[in-house]
Design an enzyme around this catalytic site. Structure first.
Site, PDB file in Angstrom:
ATOM      1  CG  HIS A 183      50.281  35.905  26.584  1.00  0.00           C
ATOM      2  ND1 HIS A 183      49.823  34.615  26.469  1.00  0.00           N
ATOM      3  CD2 HIS A 183      50.271  36.190  27.906  1.00  0.00           C
ATOM      4  CE1 HIS A 183      49.541  34.133  27.675  1.00  0.00           C
ATOM      5  NE2 HIS A 183      49.809  35.076  28.563  1.00  0.00           N
ATOM      6  CB  CYS A 192      13.026  20.627  44.532  1.00  0.00           C
ATOM      7  SG  CYS A 192      14.166  20.258  45.885  1.00  0.00           S
TER       8      CYS A 192
END
Length: 635
Positions: free
Chosen positions: A67, A170
């Site tokens: 491109h 946790c």
């Protein structure tokens, strides 16, 4: 800008004649010129080669996307070429080439188009359909269909006006807490949603949710392995899951939370409360696990402090803390009293108390903690304390629930006198008359058995514990092994703790070594993550291995288990003990009886994990190793 607007049938070459990169570029630019899309083909070709000289536009998956911008281009265009035989493009075998041509003053639409195209081409089905298409019409149809499908998905996921809130927590409050929060925030960001996640970490709640946050929320996710305070949600329905589910399935959880339509629900709070209680009963196993983890999370600091202080006291001499000994030293006595007589004595009552607190709130704390102290007195140990926590907590909850209809004027008396008194009577009687004697005998048997383990038997146990620790890196198998280690720790048996820490440290350190020694097996982002794994592993944070295990479980998890099991087995065979079950490299010099040998076991296990990974993982191509960087550089 749509693909089909700039990739017409005239811009498609089904069978490229070129046999190499230069010939294909010439052919694609030639089609651009034939369709009057460039005023100077040679100048545009030079722009394409200039882009290729910076970095190849071969992006893997047999795809290249050359491109360039140029003043010779009149309007944006894509020329698509296909070669079934394939060519060498930028050192990669390539079948599909999309050449994007944009005017020099093109807007960012062309970059957005390039980004979308790169995403589409990562889909194996999309690439396969392009390869087997028999006509240009079929190529156009495949692209149109895929673009509509993606647009539909984006519409469904367009939640830019929505607000996600949540809480994560946790057991240790170190790694999983923050990983779950990041996963939820990242999933929300991709949808265009705003998000605020409260993390209940080791330093207490951070990024606290406010009443305004809760009022404005469209979706709520609570991911926790320990009990967290959700009373502020005021009857709103929310997703309630373990932490690891948020780490692995954040997008699905947000979908579920949004489906509750909490801003539109207007129900009686009693109805909502009843529904939540029913849901809790359905998930009894999960609640049981959370209650235990809540107790363990509060217990761990007492275990760590007690173990380190006792280890320091022994540095003055084995009997230096005994006033009757010739070795007596007042500082050794001080550390022994703080660590052994205070911190260790509180471990089991704290465990039991906060299991009870998790079950019944403040009402469960006193009876459960008293039951835990009775487990200490009666030598029922860790397991006895855990059972006491459940008996005390559920007794308090049942009694409080039974007295809900008592007039409000008496409720204060019930909460400070009746519930604690009756629930303590129940747990006290249970511990004294039922549990303490058999549990004491069981603990005595286990202690004798463990103390008698030597050689091969000790190595097998050490390998089993360390392998379990490494198997799911913070999951239920890991937590089961940790609970056994803590039970033995409470019984003053410190060898299992040493094996468990080996099992937790080996996976991240072994992976970090592999990313350093076998660089060609890992991508750039993985090698960067490997650097952080050195620090996480040294700090006994096993979760540093999770991203690698999630990306390649069939190779990484077995390597982790084998390295950890060998290191843990040798550790217990050498009778190495550790009087601090957490802290990694920072506690080894003072808490281990054989620190150099212990570090050697960790390094040996890590090296084995590293070598297994080096053997199992195949070398990546240069392009694949850099793909993280290169894919971003394309844009």
């Amino acid at each position: 800008m749509e693909f089909i607007d700039i990739l017409t049938k005239e811009n498609i070459i089904l069978n490229l004649k070129g046999k190499n990169q230069d010939e294909v570029i010439n052919e694609l630019v030639g089609r651009l010129a034939d369709n009057k899309l460039t005023s100077n083909p040679e100048e545009f070709k030079q722009a394409i080669y200039k882009r290729e000289s910076e970095i190849s536009t071969a992006v893997g998956y047999s795809v290249a996307i050359p491109h360039a911008k140029s003043k010779t281009i009149s309007k944006p265009a894509i020329i698509f070429g296909r070669t079934l035989e394939g060519i060498d493009y930028g050192g990669q075998h390539t079948n599909l080439i999309f050449m994007i041509a944009a005017p020099e003053n093109a807007s960012d639409d062309h970059l957005e188009l390039l980004s979308r195209l790169s995403t589409f081409l990562m889909d194996e089905t999309f690439r396969a359909k392009l390869l087997v298409a028999l006509s240009t019409d079929e190529i156009v149809s495949v692209i149109e269909e895929y673009e509509k499908q993606k647009k539909s998905e984006n519409i469904e996921k367009n939640d830019s006006d929505k607000y996600l809130i949540g809480i994560t927590g946790c057991m240790t409050g170190i790694a999983h807490t923050y990983m779950a929060a990041e996963a939820l925030k990242e999933a929300a960001r991709k949808r265009g949603m705003k998000a605020k996640i409260q993390t209940n970490g080791a330093n207490g709640p951070e990024n606290r949710l406010t009443a305004k946050d809760i009022q404005n929320a469209d979706a709520i996710v609570v991911a926790h392995d320990v009990n967290v305070d959700t009373s502020g949600f005021k009857g709103k329905k929310y997703v309630d899951v373990p932490v690891k589910k948020a780490i692995n399935h954040a997008d699905e959880l947000i979908d579920q939370a949004l489906s509750y339509n909490i801003k539109e629900i207007n129900r009686d709070s009693a109805e909502v409360k009843e529904e939540k209680e029913e849901a809790s009963e359905e998930k009894g196993g999960l609640q049981f696990y959370k209650h235990i983890m809540s107790g363990v999370s509060y217990m761990i600091p007492f275990v760590v402090v007690g173990g380190i202080f006792i280890a320091i006291s022994f540095m003055f001499g084995i009997y230096a803390a005994d006033p009757e000994s010739e070795q007596y030293n007042i500082f050794a006595h001080f550390f022994s009293q703080v660590g052994g007589d205070a911190a260790f004595a509180l471990m089991v009552p704290i465990l039991a108390g906060f299991i009870g607190y998790s079950i019944a709130g403040k009402l469960g704390l006193a009876p459960a903690m008293i039951g835990g102290m009775m487990a200490n007195i009666g030598d029922a140990g860790f397991l006895g304390g855990m059972i006491a926590g459940f008996v005390g907590g559920f007794a308090a909850k049942f009694i409080a629930k039974s007295m809900r209809k008592v007039p409000k004027s008496f409720q204060g008396l019930i909460s400070i006198l009746v519930v604690p008194l009756l629930s303590t009577l129940i747990v006290g009687a249970f511990m004294f008359f039922v549990l303490n004697t058999p549990m004491s005998a069981l603990n005595e048997f286990l202690e004798g058995w463990l103390r008698g383990l030597t050689g091969v038997n000790a190595a097998i146990l050490g390998a089993l514990l360390a392998g379990m620790m490494a198997s799911d890196m913070g999951g239920p198998i890991n937590k089961t092994a940790s609970a056994f280690g803590l039970a033995m720790f409470a019984a003053n048996i410190f060898e299992p703790s040493a094996a468990l820490m080996v099992g937790g440290m080996v996976p991240p350190i072994g992976i970090a070594l592999a990313t350093t020694i076998f660089k060609n097996r890992f991508t750039g982002p993985e090698r960067e993550a490997g650097k952080a794994s050195y620090v996480l592993g040294a700090s006994f944070i096993t979760e540093g291995a999770i991203p690698f295990a999630a990306a390649d479980p069939l190779r990484v998890i077995p390597a982790n288990i084998i390295g950890a099991a060998i290191g843990g087995g040798i550790c217990m065979a050498l009778d190495i003990s550790l009087k601090a079950p957490h802290g990694g490299i920072f506690v080894i010099p003072i808490a281990s009886n054989k620190p150099l040998l212990y570090i050697g076991c960790i390094l040996l296990g890590s090296i084995i994990t590293c070598c297994i990974l080096g053997f199992l993982k195949k070398p990546l191509s240069e392009e694949d190793r850099k793909k993280g960087k290169e894919m971003s550089s394309i844009f």
